[in-house]
Design a protein around this motif. Structure first.
Motif, mmCIF file in Angstrom:
data_model
loop_
_atom_site.group_PDB
_atom_site.id
_atom_site.type_symbol
_atom_site.label_atom_id
_atom_site.label_comp_id
_atom_site.label_asym_id
_atom_site.label_seq_id
_atom_site.Cartn_x
_atom_site.Cartn_y
_atom_site.Cartn_z
ATOM 1 N N ALA A 1 0.826 -1.207 0.000
ATOM 2 C CA ALA A 1 0.000 0.000 0.000
ATOM 3 C C ALA A 1 0.859 1.255 0.000
ATOM 4 C CB ALA A 1 -0.934 -0.005 1.211
ATOM 5 N N LEU A 2 1.913 1.240 0.793
ATOM 6 C CA LEU A 2 2.781 2.411 0.891
ATOM 7 C C LEU A 2 3.422 2.718 -0.464
ATOM 8 C CD1 LEU A 2 5.133 3.208 3.806
ATOM 9 C CD2 LEU A 2 5.913 3.513 1.474
ATOM 10 N N LEU A 3 3.986 1.695 -1.099
ATOM 11 C CA LEU A 3 4.713 1.921 -2.349
ATOM 12 C C LEU A 3 3.806 2.198 -3.543
ATOM 13 C CD1 LEU A 3 7.542 -0.753 -2.017
ATOM 14 C CD2 LEU A 3 7.687 1.720 -1.611
ATOM 15 N N TYR B 1 1.461 8.430 4.156
ATOM 16 C CA TYR B 1 1.689 7.045 4.573
ATOM 17 C C TYR B 1 1.943 6.881 6.069
ATOM 18 C CZ TYR B 1 6.675 8.252 3.973
ATOM 19 O OH TYR B 1 7.917 8.834 4.041
ATOM 20 N N GLU B 2 1.690 7.922 6.886
ATOM 21 C CA GLU B 2 1.956 7.799 8.322
ATOM 22 C C GLU B 2 1.122 6.695 8.970
ATOM 23 O OE1 GLU B 2 -1.371 10.900 8.293
ATOM 24 O OE2 GLU B 2 0.264 10.347 6.983
ATOM 25 N N LEU B 3 -0.156 6.585 8.632
ATOM 26 C CA LEU B 3 -1.002 5.552 9.221
ATOM 27 C C LEU B 3 -0.558 4.160 8.770
ATOM 28 C CD1 LEU B 3 -3.426 4.671 10.923
ATOM 29 C CD2 LEU B 3 -4.850 4.991 8.886
ATOM 30 N N VAL B 4 -0.233 4.030 7.505
ATOM 31 C CA VAL B 4 0.234 2.741 6.968
ATOM 32 C C VAL B 4 1.507 2.308 7.690
ATOM 33 C CG1 VAL B 4 1.051 1.554 4.889
ATOM 34 C CG2 VAL B 4 -0.815 3.203 4.729
ATOM 35 N N LEU B 5 2.405 3.240 7.893
ATOM 36 C CA LEU B 5 3.663 2.950 8.576
ATOM 37 C C LEU B 5 3.429 2.525 10.026
ATOM 38 C CD1 LEU B 5 6.784 3.029 8.441
ATOM 39 C CD2 LEU B 5 6.634 5.433 9.131
#
Length: 147
Positions: free
Chosen positions: A86-88, A102-106
């Motif tokens: 998802a991030l990439l 992408y803070e939540l994904v991380l």
């Protein structure tokens, strides 16, 4: 007392992380494998059908397992794989913070990984696997003390 509080907070952490992944998995389930794979193909993800099936399985089945504390290291690793995808493919161009960042994904990936490798004593993993290991270690420690 502290150990009980720690175990309850680990359980609450697992539930919180799992609920977020489960919600995303149910969205993918509602879109169907073809719809989810179509989106994944659109954002440039390789093998979109395989990726869709994997993401749905991790986010739904893995989240149920994570809540009850079963195979948590594997689910934690699955969360990381899904999150990296998802991030990439979706979030990286939006930066860390802000709309679509992408803070939540991380945070979800790292928290899922950490909790996956330390689910606490209120988990099936502890009851099925780690308690036996702790008992063996205690027994071997007792044997060393009496020798």
């Amino acid at each position: 007392m502290f150990a009980r509080v720690k175990d309850v907070t680990l359980l609450l952490g697992r539930i919180g992380i799992a609920v977020v992944f489960l919600a995303h998995g149910l969205q993918k389930w509602d879109n169907g494998i073809a719809g989810t794979a179509g989106f994944m193909e659109k954002v440039g993800m390789p093998m979109p059908t395989v990726a869709a099936i994997f993401a749905i399985a991790v986010e739904i089945l893995g989240s149920i397992a994570f809540i009850v504390g079963f195979l948590t290291p594997l689910v934690g690793l699955g969360y990381v794989v899904v999150s990296i995808g998802a991030l990439l493919s979706v979030h990286i161009d939006n930066g860390l913070t802000g709309q679509g960042g992408y803070e939540l994904v991380l945070v979800l990936a790292v928290a899922g990984l950490a909790l996956g490798f330390n689910p606490g004593r209120i988990s099936l993993d502890h009851a099925l696997f780690w308690r036996k290991r702790e008992n063996r270690q205690a027994a071997s420690g007792d044997a060393l003390l009496t020798a």
